[in-house]
Design a protein around this motif. Structure first.
Motif, PDB file in Angstrom:
ATOM      1  N   GLU A  10       0.720  -1.123   0.138  1.00  0.00           N
ATOM      2  CA  GLU A  10       0.135  -0.158  -0.030  1.00  0.00           C
ATOM      3  C   GLU A  10       0.951   1.531  -0.104  1.00  0.00           C
ATOM      4  N   LYS A  11       1.984   1.502   0.743  1.00  0.00           N
ATOM      5  CA  LYS A  11       2.629   2.601   1.141  1.00  0.00           C
ATOM      6  C   LYS A  11       3.969   2.779   0.541  1.00  0.00           C
ATOM      7  N   ALA A  12       5.036   1.813   0.332  1.00  0.00           N
ATOM      8  CA  ALA A  12       6.141   1.794   0.211  1.00  0.00           C
ATOM      9  C   ALA A  12       6.479   2.602  -1.243  1.00  0.00           C
ATOM     10  N   PRO A  13       7.500   3.317  -1.282  1.00  0.00           N
ATOM     11  CA  PRO A  13       7.866   3.999  -2.727  1.00  0.00           C
ATOM     12  C   PRO A  13       7.810   2.708  -3.841  1.00  0.00           C
ATOM     13  N   ILE A  14       7.367   3.038  -5.118  1.00  0.00           N
ATOM     14  CA  ILE A  14       7.046   2.245  -6.090  1.00  0.00           C
ATOM     15  C   ILE A  14       8.231   1.229  -6.163  1.00  0.00           C
TER      16      ILE A  14
END
Length: 451
Positions: A10-14
């Protein structure tokens, strides 16, 4: 859900998210290719071309067993990732239990159907009088071990689908280490042949299965191996087969393509077949790394499809750039070292020349096959069963007429180049379908495709 896996979903840099899901898969798949290569290497130390030919002839059988695994594992894996995005945790247990027992059943069916027809299968694979006995020995062991091999494919995929990419990789590495150790034992200590190599492959898959089953039964918060969760409802079976059938068809076509190539190549002697077997195993290394990248991001794409489609678009864009970079690096390495790579497996100068030529030609389509794998992964992750089915059949449908025409016009060279033509057609069809489905997948996907 495990907090760390949820963070990467959901939240980590791509870039970190893609790396989390794809790098373990890339490492695991590349190591699986290493032991496939080492199978050929260990047999090559016996300096028996018939054994190497037998190993090459059995590639279609392994593709068929892989197809049985993919029938369940790909559909259940992408379904589980989408259910995670929807937070339907009880249904995930039902799907994972269904996947385990359905895979075992398919493996048992393979034994029942294959063993009575063993001689016909070996003849159908194109075995020559010199290689018939070795081929039959390998086929027999692989058929008996098919429940283990099919189950291993399924377990690896559904473990990865819940975000446990590291655990998935560890299972693959266990399989690799066990296989290499047993291969060395069989060839150098026991002085065995293809039968021992085949047994080593089955035993390695069993070791990985035990690891995955322990994870699912003890450590996983969502997956289960308990039969009490088994449900073969219309929704579960339909969702699994909607994606599983196209992947099954693709795997069958890959096996059929390999079988057809063997039949065409055998016209040019055992050396041609052995050269294709060696070069195809070497080509698998970069192919499987790119496939690991594309399959590794499938859970992220599937989760994001139900939770955050902008993130899905970003993941696809980053993956395309990575494919271009890796394909370029591998291409340069192969064109500089192809003779030396083939020379690791044989001292036969004609075999080295033919293998090097096949390797260089087939490497031309490395980027194309990588992009095609990504297209297929996108269709699987987003539940686009029809598009996935088209991708499954188009390469095989293209290869069949191309093989006949190219062989009649250009002989051995035409057979080799037909692979590149089939890959190019699949790439074009996949790109067109992605454009056609862009509004359904993501309103902003058009800018990605054109950009």
């Amino acid at each position: 859900m495990d907090a760390e896996n949820l963070h990467y979903f959901e939240k980590a840099p791509i870039t970190k998210a893609v790396a989390h899901f794809a790098v373990p898969m890339m490492l695991g798949m590349s190591m699986s290719v290493v032991y496939s290569i080492l199978n050929a290497y260990f047999l090559g130390t016996l300096h028996n071309t018939a054994m190497l030919t037998a190993l090459a002839l059995t590639l279609p059988l392994f593709a068929l067993i892989m197809a049985l695994g993919n029938l369940i594992c790909m559909g259940s894996g992408t379904f589980i990732s989408r259910l995670l995005g929807e937070k339907q945790y009880d249904k995930i247990k039902q799907v994972s239990s269904f996947a385990v027992y359905a895979s075992l059943l398919l493996g048992l069916i393979a034994i029942a159907a294959g063993l009575p027809l063993i001689d016909s299968i070996v003849h159908g694979l194109g075995a020559t009088p010199d290689s018939f006995g070795f081929t039959k020995d390998y086929v027999t062991v692989m058929l008996i071990g098919s429940p283990v091999v099919v189950l291993c494919f399924t377990l690896e995929n559904i473990v990865r689908s819940e975000g446990a990419a590291i655990t998935s990789m560890i299972g693959m590495l266990i399989s690799v280490v066990v296989n290499i150790a047993l291969d060395a034992l069989v060839i150098f200590v026991v002085h065995g042949d293809v039968t021992g190599v085949a047994c080593a492959t089955v035993a390695a898959n069993l070791a990985a299965c035990l690891f995955y089953l322990y994870h699912m039964g003890v450590k996983s918060p969502f997956l289960t191996i308990s039969f009490k969760w088994f449900k073969a409802t219309k929704e579960i079976v339909g969702s699994v087969l909607k994606i599983g059938i196209p992947v099954f068809v693709m795997s069958v076509f890959l096996g059929a393509m390999s079988l057809m190539l063997n039949h065409f190549l055998i016209e040019y002697g055992d050396r041609a077949t052995a050269a294709y077997g060696i070069s195809s195993r070497l080509l698998q290394f970069p192919e499987f790394i790119l496939m690991g990248l594309c399959e590794g991001v499938v859970p992220l794409i599937a989760f994001s499809f139900t939770a955050n489609r902008l993130r899905m678009k970003q993941a696809i864009g980053f993956t395309i750039k990575t494919i271009v970079l890796l394909a370029s690096i591998f291409g340069v390495v192969v064109y500089l070292t192809s003779d030396h790579l083939i020379g690791l497996f044989t001292r036969d100068p004609q075999l080295i020349e033919m293998g090097s030529y096949i390797l260089q030609v087939t490497f031309l389509s490395l980027f194309i096959s990588g992009a095609t794998a990504l297209f297929t992964g996108i269709f699987q992750a987003t539940g686009q069963g029809t598009a996935a089915l088209v991708m499954a059949v188009i390469q095989g449908i293209t290869l069949i007429p191309v093989l006949f025409i190219a062989n009649s016009m250009y002989g051995f060279h035409g057979v080799v180049w037909s692979l590149v033509v089939a890959d190019a057609v699949a790439f074009l069809v996949g790109g067109i379908m992605l454009l056609a489905l862009r509004s359904k997948l993501q309103p902003d996907l058009e800018s990605l495709v054109h950009g």
